[in-house]
Scaffold this motif. Sequence first.
Motif, PDB file in Angstrom:
ATOM      1  N   ALA A 261       0.840  -1.204   0.000  1.00 53.12           N
ATOM      2  CA  ALA A 261       0.000   0.000   0.000  1.00 53.12           C
ATOM      3  C   ALA A 261       0.873   1.252   0.000  1.00 53.12           C
ATOM      4  O   ALA A 261       1.874   1.317   0.700  1.00 53.12           O
ATOM      5  CB  ALA A 261      -0.918  -0.005   1.216  1.00 53.12           C
ATOM      6  N   ARG A 262       0.487   2.212  -0.820  1.00 54.99           N
ATOM      7  CA  ARG A 262       1.137   3.516  -0.962  1.00 54.99           C
ATOM      8  C   ARG A 262       2.502   3.487  -1.647  1.00 54.99           C
ATOM      9  O   ARG A 262       3.147   4.513  -1.778  1.00 54.99           O
ATOM     10  CB  ARG A 262       1.213   4.243   0.367  1.00 54.99           C
ATOM     11  CG  ARG A 262      -0.153   4.469   0.997  1.00 54.99           C
ATOM     12  CD  ARG A 262      -0.092   5.476   2.113  1.00 54.99           C
ATOM     13  NE  ARG A 262      -1.358   5.587   2.813  1.00 54.99           N
ATOM     14  CZ  ARG A 262      -2.413   6.272   2.394  1.00 54.99           C
ATOM     15  NH1 ARG A 262      -2.369   6.907   1.261  1.00 54.99           N
ATOM     16  NH2 ARG A 262      -3.525   6.321   3.108  1.00 54.99           N
ATOM     17  N   ALA A 263       2.953   2.321  -2.090  1.00 60.95           N
ATOM     18  CA  ALA A 263       4.206   2.242  -2.847  1.00 60.95           C
ATOM     19  C   ALA A 263       3.892   2.445  -4.326  1.00 60.95           C
ATOM     20  O   ALA A 263       2.957   1.852  -4.869  1.00 60.95           O
ATOM     21  CB  ALA A 263       4.882   0.892  -2.636  1.00 60.95           C
ATOM     22  N   VAL A 264       4.645   3.285  -4.989  1.00 61.58           N
ATOM     23  CA  VAL A 264       4.433   3.569  -6.409  1.00 61.58           C
ATOM     24  C   VAL A 264       4.947   2.413  -7.255  1.00 61.58           C
ATOM     25  O   VAL A 264       6.032   1.874  -7.004  1.00 61.58           O
ATOM     26  CB  VAL A 264       5.123   4.886  -6.808  1.00 61.58           C
ATOM     27  CG1 VAL A 264       5.015   5.122  -8.309  1.00 61.58           C
ATOM     28  CG2 VAL A 264       4.515   6.052  -6.042  1.00 61.58           C
ATOM     29  N   GLY A 265       4.154   2.034  -8.238  1.00 64.33           N
ATOM     30  CA  GLY A 265       4.522   0.970  -9.164  1.00 64.33           C
ATOM     31  C   GLY A 265       3.692   1.071 -10.424  1.00 64.33           C
ATOM     32  O   GLY A 265       2.932   2.024 -10.624  1.00 64.33           O
ATOM     33  N   GLU A 266       3.831   0.077 -11.285  1.00 62.72           N
ATOM     34  CA  GLU A 266       3.084   0.067 -12.552  1.00 62.72           C
ATOM     35  C   GLU A 266       1.648  -0.410 -12.325  1.00 62.72           C
ATOM     36  O   GLU A 266       1.418  -1.424 -11.662  1.00 62.72           O
ATOM     37  CB  GLU A 266       3.743  -0.854 -13.563  1.00 62.72           C
ATOM     38  CG  GLU A 266       3.012  -0.860 -14.897  1.00 62.72           C
ATOM     39  CD  GLU A 266       3.580  -1.824 -15.914  1.00 62.72           C
ATOM     40  OE1 GLU A 266       3.564  -1.482 -17.092  1.00 62.72           O
ATOM     41  OE2 GLU A 266       4.036  -2.908 -15.516  1.00 62.72           O
ATOM     42  N   ILE A 267       0.699   0.320 -12.900  1.00 61.03           N
ATOM     43  CA  ILE A 267      -0.709  -0.062 -12.844  1.00 61.03           C
ATOM     44  C   ILE A 267      -0.937  -1.168 -13.871  1.00 61.03           C
ATOM     45  O   ILE A 267      -0.569  -1.023 -15.043  1.00 61.03           O
ATOM     46  CB  ILE A 267      -1.621   1.138 -13.150  1.00 61.03           C
ATOM     47  CG1 ILE A 267      -1.397   2.249 -12.123  1.00 61.03           C
ATOM     48  CG2 ILE A 267      -3.085   0.700 -13.201  1.00 61.03           C
ATOM     49  CD1 ILE A 267      -2.037   3.571 -12.512  1.00 61.03           C
ATOM     50  N   GLN A 268      -1.559  -2.259 -13.419  1.00 62.86           N
ATOM     51  CA  GLN A 268      -1.909  -3.362 -14.315  1.00 62.86           C
ATOM     52  C   GLN A 268      -3.392  -3.658 -14.173  1.00 62.86           C
ATOM     53  O   GLN A 268      -3.973  -3.480 -13.100  1.00 62.86           O
ATOM     54  CB  GLN A 268      -1.077  -4.602 -13.994  1.00 62.86           C
ATOM     55  CG  GLN A 268       0.404  -4.377 -14.247  1.00 62.86           C
ATOM     56  CD  GLN A 268       1.235  -5.623 -14.082  1.00 62.86           C
ATOM     57  OE1 GLN A 268       0.775  -6.655 -13.597  1.00 62.86           O
ATOM     58  NE2 GLN A 268       2.483  -5.544 -14.505  1.00 62.86           N
ATOM     59  N   VAL A 269      -3.994  -4.102 -15.272  1.00 56.25           N
ATOM     60  CA  VAL A 269      -5.448  -4.296 -15.321  1.00 56.25           C
ATOM     61  C   VAL A 269      -5.758  -5.643 -15.956  1.00 56.25           C
ATOM     62  O   VAL A 269      -5.085  -6.070 -16.900  1.00 56.25           O
ATOM     63  CB  VAL A 269      -6.110  -3.177 -16.166  1.00 56.25           C
ATOM     64  CG1 VAL A 269      -7.625  -3.320 -16.185  1.00 56.25           C
ATOM     65  CG2 VAL A 269      -5.714  -1.797 -15.659  1.00 56.25           C
ATOM     66  N   ARG A 270      -6.809  -6.292 -15.460  1.00 58.26           N
ATOM     67  CA  ARG A 270      -7.332  -7.487 -16.128  1.00 58.26           C
ATOM     68  C   ARG A 270      -8.842  -7.487 -16.015  1.00 58.26           C
ATOM     69  O   ARG A 270      -9.415  -6.938 -15.073  1.00 58.26           O
ATOM     70  CB  ARG A 270      -6.735  -8.773 -15.569  1.00 58.26           C
ATOM     71  CG  ARG A 270      -7.266  -9.166 -14.221  1.00 58.26           C
ATOM     72  CD  ARG A 270      -6.753 -10.524 -13.797  1.00 58.26           C
ATOM     73  NE  ARG A 270      -7.243 -10.785 -12.446  1.00 58.26           N
ATOM     74  CZ  ARG A 270      -6.880 -11.787 -11.722  1.00 58.26           C
ATOM     75  NH1 ARG A 270      -6.011 -12.665 -12.172  1.00 58.26           N
ATOM     76  NH2 ARG A 270      -7.378 -11.961 -10.519  1.00 58.26           N
ATOM     77  N   GLY A 271      -9.477  -8.079 -16.995  1.00 53.55           N
ATOM     78  CA  GLY A 271     -10.931  -8.169 -17.006  1.00 53.55           C
ATOM     79  C   GLY A 271     -11.429  -8.317 -18.426  1.00 53.55           C
ATOM     80  O   GLY A 271     -10.646  -8.252 -19.386  1.00 53.55           O
ATOM     81  N   PRO A 272     -12.741  -8.493 -18.597  1.00 59.09           N
ATOM     82  CA  PRO A 272     -13.296  -8.688 -19.933  1.00 59.09           C
ATOM     83  C   PRO A 272     -13.203  -7.448 -20.813  1.00 59.09           C
ATOM     84  O   PRO A 272     -13.358  -7.540 -22.033  1.00 59.09           O
ATOM     85  CB  PRO A 272     -14.758  -9.060 -19.657  1.00 59.09           C
ATOM     86  CG  PRO A 272     -15.043  -8.458 -18.321  1.00 59.09           C
ATOM     87  CD  PRO A 272     -13.753  -8.527 -17.558  1.00 59.09           C
ATOM     88  N   ASN A 273     -12.932  -6.298 -20.214  1.00 61.52           N
ATOM     89  CA  ASN A 273     -12.806  -5.054 -20.966  1.00 61.52           C
ATOM     90  C   ASN A 273     -11.413  -4.860 -21.565  1.00 61.52           C
ATOM     91  O   ASN A 273     -11.221  -3.978 -22.397  1.00 61.52           O
ATOM     92  CB  ASN A 273     -13.118  -3.863 -20.059  1.00 61.52           C
ATOM     93  CG  ASN A 273     -12.257  -3.864 -18.808  1.00 61.52           C
ATOM     94  OD1 ASN A 273     -12.113  -4.906 -18.161  1.00 61.52           O
ATOM     95  ND2 ASN A 273     -11.691  -2.735 -18.452  1.00 61.52           N
TER      96      ASN A 273
END
Length: 88
Positions: A46-58
């Motif tokens: 929590a609160r550590a900066v990193g790369e945003i990753q996404v998964r889902g049907p979209n």
Amino acid sequence: YGMTETSPGATSLSAAMTRAKAGSVGLPHFFTDVRVVGVDGMPAPARAVGEIQVRGPNVFAGYHGLPDATTAAFAADGWFRSGDLGYL
């Protein structure tokens, strides 16, 4: 928050929360997961900066006719690598 590859988006912030959560991109859309990972590819604390990753049907299946770019756009475990930085 979102991009073409996570069409129509990945997160949203309700209008009622825009003042209380100024600067936030909100919560993930239904059936969408969002995580932030460190340089080691592991979920960041929590609160550590990193790369945003996404998964889902979209999330898109890949770049048309660009298999190398598609491979580079996804982590080994299938999450889309946005290239954007953020924190939870």
